[in-house]
Scaffold this motif. Sequence first.
Motif, PDB file in Angstrom:
ATOM      1  N   ALA A   1       0.807  -1.129   0.010  1.00 36.17           N
ATOM      2  CA  ALA A   1      -0.049  -0.026   0.023  1.00 36.17           C
ATOM      3  C   ALA A   1       0.794   1.215   0.083  1.00 36.17           C
ATOM      4  O   ALA A   1       0.785   2.121  -0.750  1.00 36.17           O
ATOM      5  N   ALA A   2       1.889   1.213   0.966  1.00 34.22           N
ATOM      6  CA  ALA A   2       2.721   2.358   0.973  1.00 34.22           C
ATOM      7  C   ALA A   2       3.391   2.566  -0.390  1.00 34.22           C
ATOM      8  O   ALA A   2       3.633   3.761  -0.806  1.00 34.22           O
ATOM      9  N   ALA A   3       3.972   1.490  -0.964  1.00 33.82           N
ATOM     10  CA  ALA A   3       4.772   1.646  -2.265  1.00 33.82           C
ATOM     11  C   ALA A   3       3.864   1.991  -3.309  1.00 33.82           C
ATOM     12  O   ALA A   3       4.430   2.758  -4.420  1.00 33.82           O
ATOM     13  N   LEU A   4       2.536   1.848  -3.203  1.00 33.44           N
ATOM     14  CA  LEU A   4       1.783   2.531  -4.395  1.00 33.44           C
ATOM     15  C   LEU A   4       1.175   3.679  -3.845  1.00 33.44           C
ATOM     16  O   LEU A   4       0.087   4.416  -4.489  1.00 33.44           O
ATOM     17  N   SER A   5       1.428   4.263  -2.759  1.00 32.35           N
ATOM     18  CA  SER A   5       0.966   5.784  -2.084  1.00 32.35           C
ATOM     19  C   SER A   5      -0.666   5.536  -2.026  1.00 32.35           C
ATOM     20  O   SER A   5      -1.319   6.436  -2.234  1.00 32.35           O
ATOM     21  N   LEU A   6      -0.978   4.322  -1.498  1.00 29.78           N
ATOM     22  CA  LEU A   6      -2.518   4.167  -1.177  1.00 29.78           C
ATOM     23  C   LEU A   6      -2.441   4.160   0.394  1.00 29.78           C
ATOM     24  O   LEU A   6      -1.627   3.618   0.919  1.00 29.78           O
ATOM     25  N   GLY A   7      -3.597   4.489   0.889  1.00 27.05           N
ATOM     26  CA  GLY A   7      -3.946   4.352   2.276  1.00 27.05           C
ATOM     27  C   GLY A   7      -3.992   2.713   2.503  1.00 27.05           C
ATOM     28  O   GLY A   7      -4.611   2.053   1.713  1.00 27.05           O
ATOM     29  N   ALA A   8      -3.959   2.244   3.724  1.00 23.80           N
ATOM     30  CA  ALA A   8      -3.825   0.903   3.909  1.00 23.80           C
ATOM     31  C   ALA A   8      -5.294   0.224   3.833  1.00 23.80           C
ATOM     32  O   ALA A   8      -5.716  -0.706   3.495  1.00 23.80           O
ATOM     33  N   SER A   9      -6.212   1.086   4.101  1.00 24.38           N
ATOM     34  CA  SER A   9      -7.533   0.752   4.252  1.00 24.38           C
ATOM     35  C   SER A   9      -8.245   0.974   2.843  1.00 24.38           C
ATOM     36  O   SER A   9      -9.561   0.795   2.737  1.00 24.38           O
ATOM     37  N   GLU A  10      -7.522   1.509   1.901  1.00 28.90           N
ATOM     38  CA  GLU A  10      -8.169   1.751   0.536  1.00 28.90           C
ATOM     39  C   GLU A  10      -8.602   0.701  -0.070  1.00 28.90           C
ATOM     40  O   GLU A  10      -7.450  -0.189  -0.417  1.00 28.90           O
ATOM     41  N   ASP A  11      -9.626   0.531  -0.784  1.00 35.20           N
ATOM     42  CA  ASP A  11      -9.857  -0.461  -1.423  1.00 35.20           C
ATOM     43  C   ASP A  11      -9.405  -0.557  -2.973  1.00 35.20           C
ATOM     44  O   ASP A  11      -9.382   0.106  -3.635  1.00 35.20           O
ATOM     45  N   LEU A  12      -9.057  -1.990  -3.226  1.00 34.66           N
ATOM     46  CA  LEU A  12      -8.639  -2.629  -4.444  1.00 34.66           C
ATOM     47  C   LEU A  12      -9.669  -3.534  -4.946  1.00 34.66           C
ATOM     48  O   LEU A  12     -10.022  -4.410  -4.373  1.00 34.66           O
TER      49      LEU A  12
ATOM     50  N   ALA B   1     -12.364  -0.453 -15.012  1.00 34.35           N
ATOM     51  CA  ALA B   1     -11.321  -0.536 -14.013  1.00 34.35           C
ATOM     52  C   ALA B   1      -9.951   0.276 -14.244  1.00 34.35           C
ATOM     53  O   ALA B   1      -9.866   0.928 -15.536  1.00 34.35           O
ATOM     54  N   SER B   2      -9.378   1.074 -13.176  1.00 31.07           N
ATOM     55  CA  SER B   2      -8.259   1.787 -13.461  1.00 31.07           C
ATOM     56  C   SER B   2      -7.107   1.085 -12.796  1.00 31.07           C
ATOM     57  O   SER B   2      -6.909   0.875 -11.683  1.00 31.07           O
ATOM     58  N   ALA B   3      -6.513   0.304 -13.755  1.00 26.00           N
ATOM     59  CA  ALA B   3      -5.245  -0.569 -13.456  1.00 26.00           C
ATOM     60  C   ALA B   3      -4.285   0.067 -12.614  1.00 26.00           C
ATOM     61  O   ALA B   3      -3.783   1.183 -12.976  1.00 26.00           O
ATOM     62  N   VAL B   4      -3.840  -0.673 -11.466  1.00 31.93           N
ATOM     63  CA  VAL B   4      -2.417   0.048 -10.781  1.00 31.93           C
ATOM     64  C   VAL B   4      -1.309  -0.775 -11.067  1.00 31.93           C
ATOM     65  O   VAL B   4      -1.453  -1.915 -11.354  1.00 31.93           O
ATOM     66  N   SER B   5      -0.396   0.126 -11.702  1.00 28.44           N
ATOM     67  CA  SER B   5       0.938  -0.519 -11.975  1.00 28.44           C
ATOM     68  C   SER B   5       1.844  -0.865 -10.751  1.00 28.44           C
ATOM     69  O   SER B   5       1.991   0.211  -9.903  1.00 28.44           O
ATOM     70  N   VAL B   6       2.212  -1.893 -10.974  1.00 26.85           N
ATOM     71  CA  VAL B   6       3.151  -2.536  -9.624  1.00 26.85           C
ATOM     72  C   VAL B   6       4.437  -2.858 -10.230  1.00 26.85           C
ATOM     73  O   VAL B   6       4.470  -3.880 -10.777  1.00 26.85           O
ATOM     74  N   GLN B   7       5.405  -2.242  -9.836  1.00 23.73           N
ATOM     75  CA  GLN B   7       6.768  -2.465 -10.252  1.00 23.73           C
ATOM     76  C   GLN B   7       7.912  -1.788  -9.546  1.00 23.73           C
ATOM     77  O   GLN B   7       7.486  -0.941  -8.597  1.00 23.73           O
ATOM     78  N   GLY B   8       9.089  -2.392  -9.582  1.00 28.27           N
ATOM     79  CA  GLY B   8       9.896  -2.056  -8.643  1.00 28.27           C
ATOM     80  C   GLY B   8      10.193  -2.010  -7.089  1.00 28.27           C
ATOM     81  O   GLY B   8      10.377  -1.220  -6.435  1.00 28.27           O
ATOM     82  N   LEU B   9       9.144  -2.906  -6.682  1.00 26.38           N
ATOM     83  CA  LEU B   9       8.956  -3.134  -5.357  1.00 26.38           C
ATOM     84  C   LEU B   9      10.171  -3.398  -4.667  1.00 26.38           C
ATOM     85  O   LEU B   9      11.020  -4.269  -5.069  1.00 26.38           O
TER      86      LEU B   9
ATOM     87  N   ARG C   1       9.090 -21.640  -6.624  1.00 25.82           N
ATOM     88  CA  ARG C   1       8.705 -20.343  -5.672  1.00 25.82           C
ATOM     89  C   ARG C   1       9.451 -19.271  -6.342  1.00 25.82           C
ATOM     90  O   ARG C   1      10.725 -19.275  -6.671  1.00 25.82           O
ATOM     91  N   CYS C   2       8.768 -18.305  -6.489  1.00 29.99           N
ATOM     92  CA  CYS C   2       9.355 -16.990  -7.319  1.00 29.99           C
ATOM     93  C   CYS C   2       9.463 -15.755  -6.315  1.00 29.99           C
ATOM     94  O   CYS C   2       8.448 -15.714  -5.377  1.00 29.99           O
ATOM     95  N   GLN C   3      10.313 -15.033  -6.629  1.00 30.65           N
ATOM     96  CA  GLN C   3      10.391 -13.670  -5.883  1.00 30.65           C
ATOM     97  C   GLN C   3      10.306 -12.574  -7.075  1.00 30.65           C
ATOM     98  O   GLN C   3      11.144 -12.542  -7.704  1.00 30.65           O
ATOM     99  N   CYS C   4       9.256 -11.502  -7.067  1.00 29.75           N
ATOM    100  CA  CYS C   4       9.058 -10.798  -8.281  1.00 29.75           C
ATOM    101  C   CYS C   4       8.826  -9.272  -7.573  1.00 29.75           C
ATOM    102  O   CYS C   4       8.197  -9.289  -6.682  1.00 29.75           O
ATOM    103  N   SER C   5       9.578  -8.312  -8.036  1.00 27.81           N
ATOM    104  CA  SER C   5       9.251  -6.983  -7.745  1.00 27.81           C
ATOM    105  C   SER C   5       8.284  -6.235  -8.688  1.00 27.81           C
ATOM    106  O   SER C   5       8.123  -5.069  -8.280  1.00 27.81           O
ATOM    107  N   HIS C   6       7.355  -6.894  -9.385  1.00 26.15           N
ATOM    108  CA  HIS C   6       6.218  -6.482 -10.071  1.00 26.15           C
ATOM    109  C   HIS C   6       5.311  -7.439 -10.416  1.00 26.15           C
ATOM    110  O   HIS C   6       5.515  -8.624  -9.863  1.00 26.15           O
ATOM    111  N   LEU C   7       4.139  -7.113 -10.918  1.00 25.95           N
ATOM    112  CA  LEU C   7       2.926  -8.186 -11.242  1.00 25.95           C
ATOM    113  C   LEU C   7       2.913  -8.086 -12.583  1.00 25.95           C
ATOM    114  O   LEU C   7       2.859  -6.957 -13.505  1.00 25.95           O
ATOM    115  N   THR C   8       2.357  -9.456 -12.864  1.00 28.92           N
ATOM    116  CA  THR C   8       1.801  -9.619 -14.384  1.00 28.92           C
ATOM    117  C   THR C   8       1.430 -10.971 -14.304  1.00 28.92           C
ATOM    118  O   THR C   8       0.838 -11.464 -13.238  1.00 28.92           O
TER     119      THR C   8
END
Length: 411
Positions: free
Chosen positions: A234-245, A282-290, A345-352
């Motif tokens: 949530a913090a990485a995406l600049s979203l509030g922890a209670s903000e719905d996705l 839907a307004s997709a959220v870009s998740v990368q570089g975590l 088992r993978c570790q990934c810094s983005h979503l796809t």
Amino acid sequence: GDASAGGRRVGISVDSYWTFVEDVITGNLQAEQAQQLNLNVQQAAGEARRRFANGTLSLDNAAGVQAFMVRSLAASVEQVGAAVLTTFACETLGALSQATATPQLVGNATANEAASLVLRLLSANPGTAIPADCAVTAGSVLHSIAGAHQALQSAGGVMSAAASASLANAVDAARLAVLKRSTIATGFLDLAISTPTHASRMHRAAAGALGTLSAPHPNGSLPSGSFGVPASLAAALSLGASEDLDVLVTSSSVVPDVGGGLFPVTPRQGLLLSLASSTGVASAVSVQGLSEPITVLLPITREVPRERPGSLVTYGGFRCVWWTGSGYSGEGCWTDGGHPEGFVRCQCSHLTEFVGEPVYQVVASSSSSSSSSSSSSSSSSSSSSSSGSTDAPTPAPTPGQGSTPSPTPAP
């Protein structure tokens, strides 16, 4: 032939019934009788399947009939244009389901056109919910297309890797459109759609509490995968922890090959996050570089080849790659050697969308030095590995340590 219906006749002059059918549907198009055309296509497509089943219509002729039906539906929707209403869209999907109900009669071009038609029908009036039965009908069309895709892949030499990728993209886009239009209605906010080839679930959750998200395999008898989402997302995406996705989790057994006659050994498993919406847009959220990665657990559902076909190489573990839309890349993903038995088992810094593929090592000949180099089973993945160390394969664990995934029988 009539250009608006694909520029040619069905070409089945051996049977006067099909010449008559083609003339009737062509007349519907010329008179812009969209609803009547839907009814005629539905009846004729069903008749083609029946005649194929009882042996009075050959495979090629039956496939030609269904191709004409799909082209005619697409031409009719083109005539209607922006005036496509939900009721008409659902009626057209009903006709399309008859034309695609037998995957054996659906070729690559027909499959692509059918998937594009589903997407077009459900992209009109995006703020209006579609009924549950309409969503089921759309799902059945996409299931049939996925079945055709698998059959074309299995035929060998019929479908190129590029064509396979294109069709997978078209089906994925249409499937997402079905979910978007379904989740608008009250009670559809937690929606799961499952067919023998694809499983999707869309639900709503707080950005700071996603936790571990299950990704059930389309075949319920096979293990589920998962996504482990860190609380810091949530913090990485600049979203509030209670903000719905709005959370979309997918798992597909229709997986494009990685080249060289090899396929990934896991399903194609995806996670898409969008800002919560009540309109279905839907307004997709870009998740990368975590900085804190997402943990992706992929079940091994294909037998792992111990030798790469046609090469002096041998199996040497797994690596994690993701679907770019036209191929595979390992950028932003890595393994840490902690594979649970039967999983990658993978570790990934983005979503796809992710898959696990075997890594192979070159076998040194008796006349050469004993050194060997690692080689990926995918040329597209190999090229991406030069960009950094994020996709470096984990060396194969020593047998007996319990960290090497045990392959399960192919479904």
